[in-house]
Motif scaffolding. Structure first.
Motif, PDB file in Angstrom:
ATOM      1  N   GLY A 107       0.822  -1.212   0.000  1.00 48.98           N
ATOM      2  CA  GLY A 107       0.000   0.000   0.000  1.00 48.98           C
ATOM      3  C   GLY A 107       0.849   1.252   0.000  1.00 48.98           C
ATOM      4  N   LEU A 108       0.200   2.397  -0.215  1.00 52.81           N
ATOM      5  CA  LEU A 108       0.928   3.656  -0.271  1.00 52.81           C
ATOM      6  C   LEU A 108       1.395   4.080   1.111  1.00 52.81           C
ATOM      7  N   GLN A 109       2.299   5.059   1.121  1.00 53.56           N
ATOM      8  CA  GLN A 109       2.804   5.584   2.387  1.00 53.56           C
ATOM      9  C   GLN A 109       1.662   6.243   3.182  1.00 53.56           C
ATOM     10  N   GLY A 110       1.627   5.924   4.458  1.00 51.30           N
ATOM     11  CA  GLY A 110       0.611   6.561   5.308  1.00 51.30           C
ATOM     12  C   GLY A 110      -0.764   5.926   5.229  1.00 51.30           C
ATOM     13  N   SER A 111      -0.877   4.841   4.463  1.00 53.22           N
ATOM     14  CA  SER A 111      -2.204   4.230   4.327  1.00 53.22           C
ATOM     15  C   SER A 111      -2.599   3.479   5.593  1.00 53.22           C
ATOM     16  N   GLY A 112      -1.609   3.134   6.418  1.00 52.22           N
ATOM     17  CA  GLY A 112      -1.929   2.426   7.662  1.00 52.22           C
ATOM     18  C   GLY A 112      -1.407   1.003   7.691  1.00 52.22           C
ATOM     19  N   LYS A 113      -0.372   0.716   6.891  1.00 57.14           N
ATOM     20  CA  LYS A 113       0.173  -0.653   6.843  1.00 57.14           C
ATOM     21  C   LYS A 113       0.730  -1.087   8.197  1.00 57.14           C
ATOM     22  N   THR A 114       1.621  -0.272   8.743  1.00 61.91           N
ATOM     23  CA  THR A 114       2.293  -0.675   9.979  1.00 61.91           C
ATOM     24  C   THR A 114       1.278  -0.846  11.119  1.00 61.91           C
ATOM     25  N   THR A 115       0.363   0.117  11.208  1.00 63.96           N
ATOM     26  CA  THR A 115      -0.686   0.020  12.223  1.00 63.96           C
ATOM     27  C   THR A 115      -1.498  -1.259  12.008  1.00 63.96           C
ATOM     28  N   SER A 116      -1.800  -1.549  10.755  1.00 60.01           N
ATOM     29  CA  SER A 116      -2.610  -2.734  10.463  1.00 60.01           C
ATOM     30  C   SER A 116      -1.869  -4.037  10.772  1.00 60.01           C
ATOM     31  N   ALA A 118       0.060  -4.436  13.297  1.00 52.75           N
ATOM     32  CA  ALA A 118      -0.136  -4.603  14.740  1.00 52.75           C
ATOM     33  C   ALA A 118      -1.559  -5.062  15.041  1.00 52.75           C
ATOM     34  N   LYS A 119      -2.531  -4.436  14.374  1.00 56.74           N
ATOM     35  CA  LYS A 119      -3.934  -4.806  14.609  1.00 56.74           C
ATOM     36  C   LYS A 119      -4.180  -6.270  14.237  1.00 56.74           C
ATOM     37  N   LEU A 120      -3.641  -6.671  13.083  1.00 61.71           N
ATOM     38  CA  LEU A 120      -3.833  -8.052  12.626  1.00 61.71           C
ATOM     39  C   LEU A 120      -3.173  -9.040  13.582  1.00 61.71           C
ATOM     40  N   TYR A 140      13.580   2.461   4.108  1.00 64.76           N
ATOM     41  CA  TYR A 140      13.750   3.838   3.652  1.00 64.76           C
ATOM     42  C   TYR A 140      13.518   4.830   4.770  1.00 64.76           C
ATOM     43  N   ARG A 141      12.731   4.417   5.731  1.00 65.85           N
ATOM     44  CA  ARG A 141      12.473   5.295   6.866  1.00 65.85           C
ATOM     45  C   ARG A 141      12.784   4.524   8.135  1.00 65.85           C
ATOM     46  N   PRO A 142      13.966   4.761   8.726  1.00 63.30           N
ATOM     47  CA  PRO A 142      14.378   3.990   9.909  1.00 63.30           C
ATOM     48  C   PRO A 142      13.317   4.042  11.006  1.00 63.30           C
ATOM     49  N   ALA A 250     -11.684   4.150   8.385  1.00 57.69           N
ATOM     50  CA  ALA A 250     -13.125   4.215   8.112  1.00 57.69           C
ATOM     51  C   ALA A 250     -13.816   5.022   9.212  1.00 57.69           C
ATOM     52  N   ASP A 251     -13.166   5.099  10.383  1.00 58.21           N
ATOM     53  CA  ASP A 251     -13.744   5.883  11.488  1.00 58.21           C
ATOM     54  C   ASP A 251     -13.870   7.359  11.125  1.00 58.21           C
ATOM     55  N   GLY A 252     -12.955   7.840  10.283  1.00 53.76           N
ATOM     56  CA  GLY A 252     -12.985   9.263   9.957  1.00 53.76           C
ATOM     57  C   GLY A 252     -13.637   9.547   8.616  1.00 53.76           C
ATOM     58  N   ILE A 273     -11.856  -3.703   8.217  1.00 53.66           N
ATOM     59  CA  ILE A 273     -11.796  -2.242   8.217  1.00 53.66           C
ATOM     60  C   ILE A 273     -11.129  -1.759   9.499  1.00 53.66           C
ATOM     61  N   GLY A 274     -10.317  -0.713   9.350  1.00 50.95           N
ATOM     62  CA  GLY A 274      -9.685  -0.064  10.497  1.00 50.95           C
ATOM     63  C   GLY A 274     -10.615   1.031  10.988  1.00 50.95           C
ATOM     64  N   MET A 275     -10.840   1.029  12.309  1.00 53.04           N
ATOM     65  CA  MET A 275     -11.806   1.973  12.874  1.00 53.04           C
ATOM     66  C   MET A 275     -11.176   2.890  13.916  1.00 53.04           C
ATOM     67  N   GLY A 276      -9.861   3.066  13.869  1.00 53.97           N
ATOM     68  CA  GLY A 276      -9.218   3.956  14.833  1.00 53.97           C
ATOM     69  C   GLY A 276      -7.732   3.691  14.876  1.00 53.97           C
ATOM     70  N   GLU A 277      -7.027   4.530  15.636  1.00 45.39           N
ATOM     71  CA  GLU A 277      -5.573   4.397  15.666  1.00 45.39           C
ATOM     72  C   GLU A 277      -5.094   3.283  16.575  1.00 45.39           C
ATOM     73  N   LYS A 278      -5.929   2.901  17.533  1.00 44.22           N
ATOM     74  CA  LYS A 278      -5.466   1.909  18.494  1.00 44.22           C
ATOM     75  C   LYS A 278      -5.431   0.505  17.897  1.00 44.22           C
TER      76      LYS A 278
HETATM   77  P1  GDP Z   1       2.025   3.221   6.806  1.00 46.15           P
HETATM   78  O1  GDP Z   1       2.896   4.328   6.297  1.00 46.15           O
HETATM   79  O2  GDP Z   1       1.205   2.629   5.711  1.00 46.15           O
HETATM   80  O3  GDP Z   1       2.778   2.178   7.570  1.00 46.15           O
HETATM   81  O4  GDP Z   1       0.959   3.897   7.810  1.00 46.15           O
HETATM   82  P2  GDP Z   1       0.925   3.896   9.402  1.00 46.15           P
HETATM   83  O5  GDP Z   1       0.525   2.561   9.911  1.00 46.15           O
HETATM   84  O6  GDP Z   1       2.196   4.454   9.930  1.00 46.15           O
HETATM   85  O7  GDP Z   1      -0.291   4.892   9.654  1.00 46.15           O
HETATM   86  C1  GDP Z   1      -0.304   6.247   9.246  1.00 46.15           C
HETATM   87  C2  GDP Z   1      -1.206   7.048  10.177  1.00 46.15           C
HETATM   88  O8  GDP Z   1      -2.554   6.628  10.055  1.00 46.15           O
HETATM   89  C3  GDP Z   1      -0.853   6.875  11.632  1.00 46.15           C
HETATM   90  O9  GDP Z   1      -0.938   8.132  12.272  1.00 46.15           O
HETATM   91  C4  GDP Z   1      -1.904   5.921  12.161  1.00 46.15           C
HETATM   92  O10 GDP Z   1      -2.147   6.122  13.530  1.00 46.15           O
HETATM   93  C5  GDP Z   1      -3.098   6.312  11.317  1.00 46.15           C
HETATM   94  N1  GDP Z   1      -4.069   5.201  11.174  1.00 46.15           N
HETATM   95  C6  GDP Z   1      -3.847   3.960  10.689  1.00 46.15           C
HETATM   96  N2  GDP Z   1      -4.987   3.242  10.665  1.00 46.15           N
HETATM   97  C7  GDP Z   1      -5.968   4.046  11.151  1.00 46.15           C
HETATM   98  C8  GDP Z   1      -7.396   3.891  11.360  1.00 46.15           C
HETATM   99  O11 GDP Z   1      -8.011   2.855  11.088  1.00 46.15           O
HETATM  100  N3  GDP Z   1      -8.052   4.971  11.872  1.00 46.15           N
HETATM  101  C9  GDP Z   1      -7.427   6.142  12.153  1.00 46.15           C
HETATM  102  N4  GDP Z   1      -8.159   7.132  12.643  1.00 46.15           N
HETATM  103  N5  GDP Z   1      -6.106   6.323  11.964  1.00 46.15           N
HETATM  104  C10 GDP Z   1      -5.376   5.298  11.469  1.00 46.15           C
END
Ligand code: GDP
Ligand code: MG
Length: 459
Positions: A107-116, A118-120, A140-142, A250-252, A273-278
């Motif tokens: 996925g693209l940068q900032g899409s939420g891969k790393t967070t996902s 952890a969630k998964l 590319y990004r330490p 999707a929360d936002g 679906i991701g519904m928040g940052e946690k």
């Molecule tokens: P990556 O660059 O694809 O690895 O993206 P990150 O996992 O670092 O996420 C980028 C930003 O999106 C972070 O600030 C996360 O907290 C936020 N984020 C990721 N998933 C969600 C989500 O489901 N809901 C909300 N509100 N924020 C999210």
């Protein structure tokens, strides 16, 4: 979630309520509005066209034309079409493979891969009792590697270290070898994104894919990018054999265009679906439940599942027992309920899933927002154990002390005491019938079973 669309659909369909039956004329008008609503929600044009055509065709059917409640009939048809567009049934991960089952995140940068990731990990450990290892190939990004390490620690997944000097391919291969030795059942591979689809990134992830042969290749995409999400998904889908999509943030997202477009444009299912940052803010994607939420009919099933997953069952049972014994519900219990509610993702998350809430004005919902919960807890924290047990003693000077201690006003303390008294009354009523009665009185169709024992919850 998808509030704008819910509001628009609500208006369109309520306009029909006054009409005696469906006619060619009012179907035409309604379809024009449905089309506008979908376009405003940023649904991809081909999807909008197919949607409107399908609904129109069904609505023109003989049976339907004769039906006496056009509003209801059309809601039913629109609902069916929403479900169809989003892919009918939930598709879960297919991890049937010689362990470790490898999941590749793209996925693209900032899409939420790393967070996902952890969630998964958390999801797989909690629900499927899997032993999970994670690794970052984002050289590319330490900071990205550190971010994954922190998150892995938080959710208790094993972290395979990597560093910015290494080659992504070598990292992935070393992690796979390590996962085998350590008997990890799942290995989740996080990757680097770019701001836009570019050839270099595609080449790298293709190579990674070939080297580690994942059973799941998940495309992670930000819901707020609307129909662009579907187009980006399509670009990745052409480079990689995607097995599914995780729709984040999707929360936002008030519009919902991504959720409604991705399946039709790419043919690939949204699995979560991701519904928040946690890290607990991940839900399996059920098209029927989402459709129900979009139409303001609530999603009681997801609510029930969440409650049984996140609520502390022991505490709930203890409270129920206490109440059954005729012991009073005190402020300590009230506080406990509030913190459990906060665990569930707060009031706003809960309200969205209750039937009929689509029509509740935003201001009213905001009255019970999550900051309010935090404030209530702070006020109770400023009370002595005796005051919590016997709230009746809280009078003038005590109120002043509590307000000062919690950084609030006397009115806030009064408000809390009033809410508490209401809740106490409700708990007394619930002593006999419990949760089911409660849900019925809320107007929800509450499916039997699946609730925590005791059902001590006030919502
Ligand atoms: P990556 O660059 O694809 O690895 O993206 P990150 O996992 O670092 O996420 C980028 C930003 O999106 C972070 O600030 C996360 O907290 C936020 N984020 C990721 N998933 C969600 C989500 O489901 N809901 C909300 N509100 N924020 C999210
Ligand atoms: Mg990342």
């Amino acid at each position: 979630m998808f509030d704008n669309l819910t509001e628009r659909f609500g208006k369109v369909l309520s306009n029909l309520r006054g009409q005696g039956r469906l006619t060619e004329e009012n179907i035409k008008d309604t379809m024009r509005e449905v089309r506008m609503a979908l376009l405003e929600a940023d649904v991809a044009l081909p999807v909008v066209r197919a949607f409107v055509d399908q609904v129109k065709e069904k609505a023109m059917g003989e049976e339907v034309m004769k039906s006496l409640s056009p509003g209801q009939t059309l809601i039913k048809i629109v609902n069916e079409e929403l479900v169809r567009v989003m892919g009918e049934a939930n598709e879960s991960l297919d991890l049937a493979a010689q362990p470790p089952a490898v999941i590749l995140m793209a996925g693209l940068q900032g899409s939420g891969k790393t967070t996902s990731v952890a969630k998964l990990s958390r999801w797989l450990q909690q629900n499927d009792k899997k032993k999970v290892m994670v690794v970052s190939c984002d050289v590319y990004r330490p900071a990205a590697i550190d971010q994954l390490q922190t998150l892995a620690g938080e959710v208790g997944a094993e972290f395979f270290p990597s560093s910015a000097e290494q080659d992504p391919l070598e990292i992935a291969q070393a992690a796979l070898a390590r996962a085998k030795k350590a008997f990890a059942e799942v290995l989740i591979v996080d990757t680097a994104g770019r701001l836009h689809v570019d050839d270099e990134m595609m080449a790298e992830i293709k190579q990674l894919h070939a080297a580690i042969d994942p059973v799941e290749t998940l495309f992670v995409v930000d819901s707020m990018t609307g129909q662009d999400a579907a187009n980006t998904a399509q670009a990745f889908n052409e480079a990689l054999p995607l097995t599914g999509v995780i729709l984040t943030k999707a929360d936002g997202d008030a519009r919902g265009g991504a959720a409604l477009s991705i399946r039709q444009i790419t043919g690939k299912p949204i699995k979560f679906i991701g519904m928040g940052e946690k890290t607990d803010a991940l839900e399996p994607f059920h098209p029927d439940r989402i459709a129900s939420r979009i139409l303001g009919m609530g999603d009681v099933l997801t609510l029930v599942e969440e409650v049984s997953r996140k609520v502390d069952q022991d505490k709930a049972a203890k409270l129920a027992k206490k109440l059954q014994k005729g012991k009073g519900f005190d402020l300590e219990d009230f506080k406990e309920q509030m913190s459990q509610m906060a665990n569930l993702g707060g009031m706003s998350g809960l309200l969205d899933k209750l039937p009929g809430m689509g029509e509740v004005p935003e201001q009213v919902k905001n009255q019970v927002n999550d900051r309010e919960i935090a404030r209530l807890i702070a006020i109770i924290n400023s009370m002595t154990p005796h005051e919590r047990r016997f709230p009746a003693v809280i009078k003038g000077s005590r109120k002043r002390r509590i307000a000062a201690g919690s950084g609030t006003q006397i009115q806030d303390v009064n408000k809390l005491l009033k809410q508490f008294t209401q809740m106490q009354k409700m708990m007394k009523k619930m002593k006999g019938g419990g949760m089911k009665k409660m849900m019925r009185s809320l107007g929800g169709r509450f499916p039997g079973g699946g609730m925590p024992p005791g059902g001590g919850f006030p919502f």
